[in-house]
Design a protein around this motif. Structure first.
Motif, PDB file in Angstrom:
ATOM      1  N   VAL A 155      26.466  42.086  33.567  1.00 43.74           N
ATOM      2  CA  VAL A 155      26.064  40.763  34.054  1.00 43.74           C
ATOM      3  C   VAL A 155      24.573  40.748  34.368  1.00 43.74           C
ATOM      4  O   VAL A 155      23.843  39.817  33.996  1.00 43.74           O
ATOM      5  CB  VAL A 155      26.880  40.366  35.300  1.00 43.74           C
ATOM      6  CG1 VAL A 155      26.286  39.127  35.968  1.00 43.74           C
ATOM      7  CG2 VAL A 155      28.331  40.107  34.929  1.00 43.74           C
ATOM      8  N   GLY A 156      24.102  41.791  35.050  1.00 41.46           N
ATOM      9  CA  GLY A 156      22.690  41.855  35.388  1.00 41.46           C
ATOM     10  C   GLY A 156      21.800  41.836  34.163  1.00 41.46           C
ATOM     11  O   GLY A 156      20.782  41.126  34.115  1.00 41.46           O
TER      12      GLY A 156
ATOM     13  N   ASP B  28      29.826  41.615  44.726  1.00 40.75           N
ATOM     14  CA  ASP B  28      31.120  40.949  44.911  1.00 40.75           C
ATOM     15  C   ASP B  28      31.616  41.117  46.347  1.00 40.75           C
ATOM     16  O   ASP B  28      32.818  41.109  46.609  1.00 40.75           O
ATOM     17  CB  ASP B  28      32.158  41.456  43.902  1.00 40.75           C
ATOM     18  CG  ASP B  28      32.580  42.899  44.154  1.00 40.75           C
ATOM     19  OD1 ASP B  28      31.717  43.704  44.543  1.00 40.75           O
ATOM     20  OD2 ASP B  28      33.768  43.216  43.960  1.00 40.75           O
ATOM     21  N   SER B  29      30.675  41.262  47.276  1.00 42.70           N
ATOM     22  CA  SER B  29      31.038  41.347  48.690  1.00 42.70           C
ATOM     23  C   SER B  29      31.570  40.003  49.179  1.00 42.70           C
ATOM     24  O   SER B  29      31.359  38.961  48.550  1.00 42.70           O
ATOM     25  CB  SER B  29      29.819  41.747  49.526  1.00 42.70           C
ATOM     26  OG  SER B  29      29.300  42.986  49.122  1.00 42.70           O
TER      27      SER B  29
ATOM     28  N   VAL C 252      23.204  37.349  42.411  1.00 42.40           N
ATOM     29  CA  VAL C 252      24.239  36.722  41.596  1.00 42.40           C
ATOM     30  C   VAL C 252      25.589  37.349  41.934  1.00 42.40           C
ATOM     31  O   VAL C 252      25.661  38.498  42.368  1.00 42.40           O
ATOM     32  CB  VAL C 252      23.970  36.855  40.078  1.00 42.40           C
ATOM     33  CG1 VAL C 252      22.671  36.161  39.693  1.00 42.40           C
ATOM     34  CG2 VAL C 252      23.931  38.321  39.653  1.00 42.40           C
ATOM     35  N   ARG C 253      26.629  36.581  41.750  1.00 46.18           N
ATOM     36  CA  ARG C 253      27.979  37.091  41.955  1.00 46.18           C
ATOM     37  C   ARG C 253      28.442  37.810  40.694  1.00 46.18           C
ATOM     38  O   ARG C 253      28.082  37.440  39.572  1.00 46.18           O
ATOM     39  CB  ARG C 253      28.938  35.943  42.275  1.00 46.18           C
ATOM     40  CG  ARG C 253      28.577  35.171  43.519  1.00 46.18           C
ATOM     41  CD  ARG C 253      28.730  36.025  44.763  1.00 46.18           C
ATOM     42  NE  ARG C 253      30.136  36.272  45.083  1.00 46.18           N
ATOM     43  CZ  ARG C 253      30.547  37.162  45.990  1.00 46.18           C
ATOM     44  NH1 ARG C 253      29.661  37.905  46.641  1.00 46.18           N
ATOM     45  NH2 ARG C 253      31.829  37.310  46.248  1.00 46.18           N
ATOM     46  N   GLY C 254      29.241  38.847  40.883  1.00 47.07           N
ATOM     47  CA  GLY C 254      29.689  39.624  39.742  1.00 47.07           C
ATOM     48  C   GLY C 254      31.131  40.050  39.873  1.00 47.07           C
ATOM     49  O   GLY C 254      31.782  39.829  40.897  1.00 47.07           O
ATOM     50  N   PRO C 255      31.668  40.705  38.848  1.00 49.34           N
ATOM     51  CA  PRO C 255      33.049  41.199  38.860  1.00 49.34           C
ATOM     52  C   PRO C 255      33.159  42.460  39.706  1.00 49.34           C
ATOM     53  O   PRO C 255      32.175  42.934  40.289  1.00 49.34           O
ATOM     54  CB  PRO C 255      33.328  41.480  37.385  1.00 49.34           C
ATOM     55  CG  PRO C 255      31.982  41.807  36.810  1.00 49.34           C
ATOM     56  CD  PRO C 255      30.995  40.963  37.565  1.00 49.34           C
ATOM     57  N   ARG C 256      34.347  43.025  39.787  1.00 47.59           N
ATOM     58  CA  ARG C 256      34.592  44.175  40.652  1.00 47.59           C
ATOM     59  C   ARG C 256      34.034  45.467  40.084  1.00 47.59           C
ATOM     60  O   ARG C 256      33.420  46.261  40.808  1.00 47.59           O
ATOM     61  CB  ARG C 256      36.105  44.324  40.904  1.00 47.59           C
ATOM     62  CG  ARG C 256      36.458  45.416  41.895  1.00 47.59           C
ATOM     63  CD  ARG C 256      36.071  45.038  43.306  1.00 47.59           C
ATOM     64  NE  ARG C 256      36.368  46.105  44.264  1.00 47.59           N
ATOM     65  CZ  ARG C 256      35.507  47.042  44.623  1.00 47.59           C
ATOM     66  NH1 ARG C 256      34.292  47.073  44.109  1.00 47.59           N
ATOM     67  NH2 ARG C 256      35.848  47.971  45.496  1.00 47.59           N
ATOM     68  N   ARG C 257      34.249  45.731  38.803  1.00 54.16           N
ATOM     69  CA  ARG C 257      33.858  47.015  38.225  1.00 54.16           C
ATOM     70  C   ARG C 257      32.340  47.115  38.073  1.00 54.16           C
ATOM     71  O   ARG C 257      31.673  46.153  37.706  1.00 54.16           O
ATOM     72  CB  ARG C 257      34.549  47.240  36.883  1.00 54.16           C
ATOM     73  CG  ARG C 257      35.994  47.693  37.030  1.00 54.16           C
ATOM     74  CD  ARG C 257      36.711  47.786  35.696  1.00 54.16           C
ATOM     75  NE  ARG C 257      37.967  48.494  35.822  1.00 54.16           N
ATOM     76  CZ  ARG C 257      39.073  48.011  36.376  1.00 54.16           C
ATOM     77  NH1 ARG C 257      39.054  46.774  36.883  1.00 54.16           N
ATOM     78  NH2 ARG C 257      40.174  48.737  36.453  1.00 54.16           N
ATOM     79  N   VAL C 258      31.831  48.319  38.353  1.00 56.02           N
ATOM     80  CA  VAL C 258      30.386  48.518  38.390  1.00 56.02           C
ATOM     81  C   VAL C 258      29.761  48.346  37.002  1.00 56.02           C
ATOM     82  O   VAL C 258      28.686  47.743  36.874  1.00 56.02           O
ATOM     83  CB  VAL C 258      30.063  49.907  38.971  1.00 56.02           C
ATOM     84  CG1 VAL C 258      28.596  50.229  38.803  1.00 56.02           C
ATOM     85  CG2 VAL C 258      30.444  49.967  40.446  1.00 56.02           C
TER      86      VAL C 258
END
Length: 378
Positions: free
Chosen positions: A90-91, A57-58, A78-84
């Motif tokens: 998502v991955g 999410d950079s 891929v783009r993802g949300p903020r929380r790890v």
């Protein structure tokens, strides 16, 4: 409405291994990791499926650099949300293979890493008789003996952490997600990572491992599945203090999430806050406050003196170690107050119940028989 971050993927999958890398920023570290994973994949048996998925999410130039590094090494971006934890979900939802490896972006894979994880998953049952649900490998801190800040805090909970457990035990209750692989069907059965943690990172690995164990599975250890953690991500005592403060906040999350594993703890920072609050409403309040402050200061000094004797170091370094560890207490107090859960300010998650860890055999070279019990925060 549910999202990819909320639901792990279900259904069938191909035999092989998918590496999921959650990240934000630090493109040079991501590039270093992706290169090492590509090298590690070269040791896989012919025909073994593998892939790397970067969930990021950079923004701006960091994003562009990570996209370029992913393309250069054959990883999927891929783009993802903020929380790890949500990133990892998502991955997994986009992955193809039967084993999912979670590895942090500030780590470096060793050549045999992917092979070692797959080989460990080939054993259906652990020594305890539980079915294998996950495999944990050691995370070794590279150049920790030469980097000044790491050398000073070598006795703190940052270094003496779950990173070293896979070299000391056969099975663990939970493991750090810097180097953890999970069978896809187990990940689905457990429900993946909680995407709604109190902090962006921290505590989600504990929660996942505890739920995996409660579902009847175990996390086995593979000493050969090693990753190196680079010291360039954390180089100062201030950075260590901020990390321990974060872990303290995550401890409150774990206590709230798994209250049956929380225990009362004399948190010196919380007790000082309570003493100061009480001094506002009781007679001779200033005396009460001064006594409480003096007692906590003496407590801090005693911890520093113990660290000095234990590590045979100077008093200045011992005070630095103690300030790092006490940042954990401060994080607990701050998060409990922020959440309005004041009872959690004097509780601590029981990260190391000995009956849930299976030690390595006494003749094992890892030296597990001489291990020191760690009641740690991460």
């Amino acid at each position: 409405m549910s999202s990819l971050a909320d639901k792990p993927r279900s259904g069938t999958s191909e035999q092989g291994i998918s590496a999921v890398v959650p990240t934000r920023g630090n493109p040079h570290m991501v590039a270093r990791l992706l290169t090492s994973l590509r090298c590690s994949a070269q040791d896989l048996p012919p025909g073994t499926g593998h892939e790397v998925i970067v969930v990021d999410d950079s923004e701006g130039s960091d994003k562009d650099a990570i996209v370029a590094a992913s393309s250069r090494t054959g990883a999927r971006y891929v783009r993802g949300p903020r929380r790890v934890g949500a990133k990892r979900n998502v991955g997994v939802s986009l992955s193809r293979y039967s084993v999912i490896l979670f590895i942090d972006s500030d780590c470096v894979a060793t050549p045999g890493l992917l092979c070692a994880h797959l080989q460990a998953h080939a054993t259906p049952a652990a020594p305890s008789g539980r079915p294998v649900g996950a495999v944990a490998g050691p995370t070794v801190v590279d150049k920790a003996d030469t980097a000044a800040a790491w050398r000073i805090v070598k006795s703190s909970v940052v270094v003496n952490s779950p990173w070293s457990w896979p070299a000391k035990f056969q099975e663990v209750w939970w493991a750090a997600t810097s180097n953890l692989s999970v069978r896809r069907e187990v990940f689905t059965a457990v429900g993946g990572f909680d995407p709604h943690t109190y902090t962006v990172v921290g505590g989600e690995d504990v929660d996942f491992g505890v739920r995996l164990h409660a579902a009847g599975y175990t996390t086995v250890c593979a000493r050969e599945a090693v990753v190196s953690h680079e010291v360039d991500g954390i180089t100062t005592l201030g950075q260590f203090r901020r990390k321990l403060f974060l872990y303290g906040r995550a401890c409150v999350y774990n206590c709230a999430r798994q209250p049956e594993h929380a225990k009362w703890s004399a948190n010196p920072v919380s007790l000082l806050v309570m003493t100061c609050a009480a001094s506002l409403v009781v007679p001779r309040g200033r005396t009460v406050r001064n006594f409480g402050t003096g007692a906590v200061a003496a407590w801090f000094g005693a911890h520093a003196w113990q660290a000095k004797r234990r590590e045979r170091t100077g008093l200045g370094e011992a005070l630095g170690v103690t300030s790092v560890d006490w940042s954990f207490h401060l994080g607990i107090a701050a998060e409990a107050v922020a959440r309005g859960r004041l009872a959690l300010a004097v509780k601590r998650f029981n990260y190391f119940p000995e009956d849930k860890f299976v030690p390595a055999p006494p003749d094992d070279s890892s030296g597990a028989s001489n291990r020191r019990r760690e009641d740690i925060s991460s």
